[in-house]
Scaffold this active site. Structure first.
Site, PDB file in Angstrom:
ATOM      1  N   ILE A  33       2.451   2.837   2.528  1.00 53.70           N
ATOM      2  CA  ILE A  33       3.414   2.712   3.094  1.00 53.70           C
ATOM      3  C   ILE A  33       4.575   1.589   2.482  1.00 53.70           C
ATOM      4  O   ILE A  33       5.756   2.221   2.522  1.00 53.70           O
ATOM      5  CB  ILE A  33       2.637   1.859   5.052  1.00 53.70           C
ATOM      6  CG1 ILE A  33       1.963   3.064   5.370  1.00 53.70           C
ATOM      7  CG2 ILE A  33       4.418   2.067   5.272  1.00 53.70           C
ATOM      8  CD1 ILE A  33       1.414   1.928   6.469  1.00 53.70           C
ATOM      9  N   ARG A  54      -2.152  -8.445  -2.783  1.00 56.74           N
ATOM     10  CA  ARG A  54      -2.810  -8.870  -3.258  1.00 56.74           C
ATOM     11  C   ARG A  54      -3.425  -8.926  -4.767  1.00 56.74           C
ATOM     12  O   ARG A  54      -3.788  -9.356  -5.146  1.00 56.74           O
ATOM     13  CB  ARG A  54      -4.782  -8.683  -2.272  1.00 56.74           C
ATOM     14  CG  ARG A  54      -5.401  -9.408  -1.382  1.00 56.74           C
ATOM     15  CD  ARG A  54      -6.166  -8.765  -0.280  1.00 56.74           C
ATOM     16  NE  ARG A  54      -6.570  -7.323  -0.333  1.00 56.74           N
ATOM     17  CZ  ARG A  54      -6.568  -6.368   0.479  1.00 56.74           C
ATOM     18  NH1 ARG A  54      -7.712  -7.181   1.021  1.00 56.74           N
ATOM     19  NH2 ARG A  54      -6.395  -5.293   1.119  1.00 56.74           N
ATOM     20  N   GLY A  79       0.831  -0.982   0.073  1.00 56.01           N
ATOM     21  CA  GLY A  79      -0.102   0.087  -0.174  1.00 56.01           C
ATOM     22  C   GLY A  79       0.395   0.753  -0.118  1.00 56.01           C
ATOM     23  O   GLY A  79       2.151   0.723  -0.597  1.00 56.01           O
ATOM     24  N   GLU A 118      -0.368  -5.884  23.443  1.00 54.53           N
ATOM     25  CA  GLU A 118       0.026  -4.996  23.791  1.00 54.53           C
ATOM     26  C   GLU A 118      -0.744  -4.423  24.853  1.00 54.53           C
ATOM     27  O   GLU A 118      -1.886  -5.018  24.905  1.00 54.53           O
ATOM     28  CB  GLU A 118       0.559  -4.516  22.292  1.00 54.53           C
ATOM     29  CG  GLU A 118       1.142  -5.135  21.390  1.00 54.53           C
ATOM     30  CD  GLU A 118       1.153  -3.363  20.165  1.00 54.53           C
ATOM     31  OE1 GLU A 118       0.384  -3.082  20.049  1.00 54.53           O
ATOM     32  OE2 GLU A 118       1.367  -4.343  19.043  1.00 54.53           O
ATOM     33  N   HIS A 137       5.412  -0.501  19.786  1.00 54.66           N
ATOM     34  CA  HIS A 137       4.069   0.598  18.332  1.00 54.66           C
ATOM     35  C   HIS A 137       3.711   2.118  18.121  1.00 54.66           C
ATOM     36  O   HIS A 137       3.441   2.337  18.544  1.00 54.66           O
ATOM     37  CB  HIS A 137       2.666  -0.021  18.448  1.00 54.66           C
ATOM     38  CG  HIS A 137       2.007  -0.394  17.096  1.00 54.66           C
ATOM     39  ND1 HIS A 137       0.824  -1.143  18.062  1.00 54.66           N
ATOM     40  CD2 HIS A 137       2.229  -0.085  16.490  1.00 54.66           C
ATOM     41  CE1 HIS A 137       0.046  -1.133  16.822  1.00 54.66           C
ATOM     42  NE2 HIS A 137       1.044  -0.173  16.047  1.00 54.66           N
ATOM     43  N   ILE A 138       5.392   1.880  17.488  1.00 59.71           N
ATOM     44  CA  ILE A 138       5.289   3.916  17.435  1.00 59.71           C
ATOM     45  C   ILE A 138       5.505   3.334  15.711  1.00 59.71           C
ATOM     46  O   ILE A 138       6.070   5.129  15.610  1.00 59.71           O
ATOM     47  CB  ILE A 138       6.372   4.119  18.504  1.00 59.71           C
ATOM     48  CG1 ILE A 138       7.399   3.431  17.264  1.00 59.71           C
ATOM     49  CG2 ILE A 138       6.368   4.623  19.711  1.00 59.71           C
ATOM     50  CD1 ILE A 138       9.307   4.330  18.354  1.00 59.71           C
ATOM     51  N   GLY A 139       4.486   3.376  14.878  1.00 58.43           N
ATOM     52  CA  GLY A 139       5.330   3.119  13.669  1.00 58.43           C
ATOM     53  C   GLY A 139       4.779   4.766  13.339  1.00 58.43           C
ATOM     54  O   GLY A 139       5.681   5.182  11.982  1.00 58.43           O
ATOM     55  N   ARG A 165       0.223  -5.726  12.520  1.00 56.27           N
ATOM     56  CA  ARG A 165      -0.382  -5.613  13.453  1.00 56.27           C
ATOM     57  C   ARG A 165       0.744  -7.299  14.070  1.00 56.27           C
ATOM     58  O   ARG A 165       1.123  -8.421  13.334  1.00 56.27           O
ATOM     59  CB  ARG A 165      -1.651  -6.056  13.547  1.00 56.27           C
ATOM     60  CG  ARG A 165      -2.717  -5.164  13.378  1.00 56.27           C
ATOM     61  CD  ARG A 165      -2.202  -3.884  14.278  1.00 56.27           C
ATOM     62  NE  ARG A 165      -3.292  -2.999  14.519  1.00 56.27           N
ATOM     63  CZ  ARG A 165      -2.789  -1.554  13.791  1.00 56.27           C
ATOM     64  NH1 ARG A 165      -1.687  -1.347  13.406  1.00 56.27           N
ATOM     65  NH2 ARG A 165      -3.530  -0.642  13.678  1.00 56.27           N
TER      66      ARG A 165
HETATM   67  C1  DGY Z   1      -1.535   2.091  12.409  1.00 58.10           C
HETATM   68  O1  DGY Z   1      -2.114   3.386  12.282  1.00 58.10           O
HETATM   69  O2  DGY Z   1      -2.749   1.583  11.910  1.00 58.10           O
HETATM   70  C2  DGY Z   1      -0.638   1.654  13.039  1.00 58.10           C
HETATM   71  O3  DGY Z   1      -0.542   0.861  13.869  1.00 58.10           O
HETATM   72  C3  DGY Z   1      -0.605   3.343  14.642  1.00 58.10           C
HETATM   73  O4  DGY Z   1       0.994   3.035  14.647  1.00 58.10           O
END
Ligand code: DGY
Length: 325
Positions: free
Chosen positions: A160, A180, A158, A269, A288-290, A240
């Protein structure tokens, strides 16, 4: 009548002020760190017209069944919304919004940081000094894997994934992807190559998981997937936790079926230091700091509140989830 927006975590005042000034009654859960208790969440859904929720809130069938008829819209402060029972929300006529696109670059930065940190053993090396264990320079001290020119496999192409591929191209990496659907425009623009899941696992030096969590991707990375990877491969997950069979990953690290892992997400988490995956020095673990750059998080807050304001004013939402567009 004044519309009531409830936010399930404390946000900075400056994020909510414009919406208060626009005439909304904005109420927030009192803590920035601890999630709203379940009973309070069920209670606020009986009075609020719009809710800003966090990915740590479980909005399941019970939640939507008990919500009052006044609740029109929920905006989840994340691009992922696997914490929300979309089917029941739909049945109750409650619109779900999320925060796509605005977090893509920040999340791609983080994913690529984990690639570098894991392959070049950055955190392990920093800990060596902190723990007073650096005795001398030596030729193979903390030697990691070459990033430049290696092969990256991206699972989930996607926006990202596309961002990560762009960064990888800056490192002259050969990029394979699995998705996909094929992305001819991205293939053409970035010179990335589509691969079957199996081929990608077998050929990549680093595998970056960015696929959304769904029934289909539940434990996609299982024992067999790790067995297919190169022994020198690194696995990075910024999607995830439940996309991975964590026990299978523990086994793969223990038996040195793969070289290391960079994990921003876990099945349950938060995790603590005694989590089995944190026992490996070759695992770089993050909480979880994406998307957690200050700019991006403020933009996400604004987008959530804007979505709610639009719906409550009778206008079209800005970013409803794909199933509700
Ligand atoms: C999201 O936006 O789904 C991310 O996991 C948050 O960092």
């Amino acid at each position: 009548m004044t519309k009531h927006i409830y936010v399930t975590r404390q946000l900075p005042q400056e994020a909510i002020r414009p919406f208060q000034e626009a005439g909304f009654y904005v109420e927030m859960w009192g803590s920035e760190e601890s999630p709203i208790p379940r009973e309070r969440l069920l209670e606020v859904a009986k009075t609020a017209d719009g809710l800003v929720t966090m990915l740590s809130d479980q909005l399941d069938a019970e939640f939507f069944q008990q919500a009052g008829d006044q609740l029109k819209v929920v905006a989840n402060l994340a691009v992922g919304y696997d914490n929300i029972d979309v089917k029941t929300a739909k049945e109750r006529g409650i619109l779900i919004c999320h925060t796509p696109d605005v977090l893509s670059e920040a999340t791609a930065d983080l994913a690529f940081s984990l690639v570098l940190a894991t392959m070049r053993r950055i955190v392990e090396s920093a800990d060596l000094i902190r723990n007073n264990k650096w005795t001398s320079w030596s030729p193979l001290l903390m030697a990691g894997s070459e990033v430049y020119g290696s092969t990256m496999g991206i699972v989930g192409m996607g926006s990202i994934g596309t961002g990560v591929a762009k960064r990888a191209k800056g490192f002259s990496m050969n990029v394979l992807y699995h998705n996909r659907s094929r992305k001819p425009a991205v293939e053409q623009e970035l010179g990335v190559e589509y691969a079957s899941f199996k081929d990608l696992l077998q050929k990549s030096d680093v595998i970056v998981c960015l696929t959304p969590y769904t029934k289909e991707t539940h434990r996609l990375f299982d024992a067999q997937a790790f067995q297919l990877m190169k022994k020198t491969a690194h696995f990075v997950n910024v999607s995830r936790g439940a996309v991975v069979d964590e026990q299978a990953l523990v086994n793969a690290l223990q038996t040195e079926e793969i070289a290391g892992a960079g994990l921003d997400v876990f099945e349950k988490e938060p995790v603590t230091a005694d989590h089995p995956l944190l026992q490996f020095p070759q695992v770089t673990a993050l909480p979880h700091i994406g998307s957690a750059s200050i700019q991006t998080r403020y933009t996400m807050m604004e987008l959530c509140l804007n979505n709610i304001a639009c719906v409550l004013k009778g206008e079209k939402a800005k970013t409803p989830i794909p199933e509700m567009r």
